[in-house]
Scaffold this motif. Structure first.
Motif, PDB file in Angstrom:
ATOM      1  N   ARG A 247       0.911  -1.242   0.016  1.00  0.00           N
ATOM      2  CA  ARG A 247       0.069  -0.020   0.131  1.00  0.00           C
ATOM      3  C   ARG A 247       0.915   1.299  -0.032  1.00  0.00           C
ATOM      4  O   ARG A 247       0.456   2.276  -0.652  1.00  0.00           O
ATOM      5  N   SER A 248       2.089   1.170   0.702  1.00  0.00           N
ATOM      6  CA  SER A 248       2.856   2.437   0.695  1.00  0.00           C
ATOM      7  C   SER A 248       3.538   2.669  -0.545  1.00  0.00           C
ATOM      8  O   SER A 248       3.368   3.871  -1.199  1.00  0.00           O
ATOM      9  N   ASP A 251       0.623   3.824  -3.039  1.00  0.00           N
ATOM     10  CA  ASP A 251       0.184   5.351  -2.660  1.00  0.00           C
ATOM     11  C   ASP A 251       1.160   6.392  -3.269  1.00  0.00           C
ATOM     12  O   ASP A 251       1.038   7.533  -3.753  1.00  0.00           O
ATOM     13  N   PRO A 327      -5.339   1.214  -6.700  1.00  0.00           N
ATOM     14  CA  PRO A 327      -5.072   2.592  -6.028  1.00  0.00           C
ATOM     15  C   PRO A 327      -5.960   2.977  -5.153  1.00  0.00           C
ATOM     16  O   PRO A 327      -7.251   2.613  -5.000  1.00  0.00           O
TER      17      PRO A 327
END
Length: 327
Positions: A247-248, A251, A327
């Protein structure tokens, strides 16, 4: 406070990645150590052969082959390069090749059999133009990234001391991929390797597919396939230890892409990539879509093409080869 993990990362600097690789946009939770590798395909080899990086850009066919053979890294659906592939394939005018089916019985140059450009174009020729790829002799002049890959018998290496560029000029091959994927350079991927294309500028050959931009646009509209190129892989042990990392990364790359898209939509940027993505805006809102959902038709197509071309032994479950993240 727990120290953030230091992770080695090899990702090329594009307009849509620059804010990440420069550090302007952080990757939450880690301290990145960006390693510059030029050309970036050198990083692909170092990753599949030596597991040198924690996070690495990689060609999708290289990744699928490596994963099928047990490599301990997994892909994120962050696709860093896109283009269509009906074009970029040229023929000698004296070879009598008018349509892809005419390639049967001919010798065709491609840098390496598993190069993603080659896989996409062969797949299109097989599925859209009825080419029997097994009846083509594919001539290569470089190594496969994954050295354990067993090549089909109709793949041969260029003779010692010859390149695809020289063989095309001499008529020893009758067709080939243009640019770095084939006859537009000579020698292996070292720094500056694509400069040979400038020296060979006079050696121009006609494209096999006429009106290629219109053909590609029509194909995209009816198939929904938008060919994927570079993706991001993360070592299994790293993603297991830091499950929030996917996720990091997503993002950060989404945030870096946003101002880039605004720039090209406003007409800024004149690199070949800028111009290509700006042109694609007539076909789609986002010429650099990330995530599984937006890219499923393209992923499934590349898996099918890889199976047809005997690059992978079986169709993988997507959740075994991609972290399922959008996303």
């Amino acid at each position: 406070m727990v120290d953030q993990p230091h992770l080695k990362i090899a990702v090329a600097e594009y307009g849509h990645t620059r804010a990440v690789t420069s550090g302007a946009i952080p990757i939450e939770g880690i301290t990145p150590d960006f390693i510059k590798v030029a050309p970036i395909i050198g990083a692909f080899r170092r990753m599949v052969r030596d597991l040198e990086f924690d996070i690495c850009e990689m060609a999708p066919t290289t990744y699928m082959i490596a994963r099928a053979l047990g490599s301990p890294f997994i892909a994120l659906p962050i696709f860093l390069m896109r283009r269509f592939h009906h074009g970029g394939f040229v023929v000698r005018p004296d070879a009598g090749i008018k349509v892809p089916k005419d390639l049967e019985g001919k010798k065709v140059g491609v840098r390496a059999y598993s190069v993603t450009t080659g896989v996409w174009t062969r797949g299109i020729f097989i599925n859209e133009y009825d080419l029997d790829s097994s009846k083509v002799t594919w001539v290569v002049d470089d190594e496969e990234h994954v050295t354990a890959l067993k090549l089909p018998p109709n793949v041969v290496h260029a003779p010692e001391g010859k390149s695809l560029q020289s063989m095309m000029k001499a008529g020893e091959i009758q067709a080939g991929f243009s640019g770095p994927a084939g006859v537009g350079r000579s020698g292996p991927p070292i720094s500056g390797w694509d400069k040979a294309a400038e020296a060979a500028a006079a050696d121009t050959y006609p494209e096999l597919i006429a009106d290629v931009e219109q053909v590609e646009a029509d194909w995209f509209r009816h198939s929904g396939i938008y060919p994927i190129h570079g993706l991001i892989v993360v070592k299994d042990e790293v993603i297991s230890r830091y499950p929030w990392l996917a996720r990091s990364l997503m993002d950060a790359f989404v945030a870096a892409k946003k101002p880039y898209l605004e720039e090209i939509k406003s007409g800024k940027g004149d690199s070949p990539e800028d111009k290509r993505y700006r042109k694609f805006l007539s076909l789609m809102d986002d010429p650099l879509p990330y995530g599984i959902t937006a890219n499923r038709p393209s992923i499934e197509a590349l898996v099918t093409y890889s199976l047809q071309q005997k690059l992978i032994p079986a169709r993988p479950q997507l959740d075994r080869v991609f972290v399922d993240i959008d996303p």
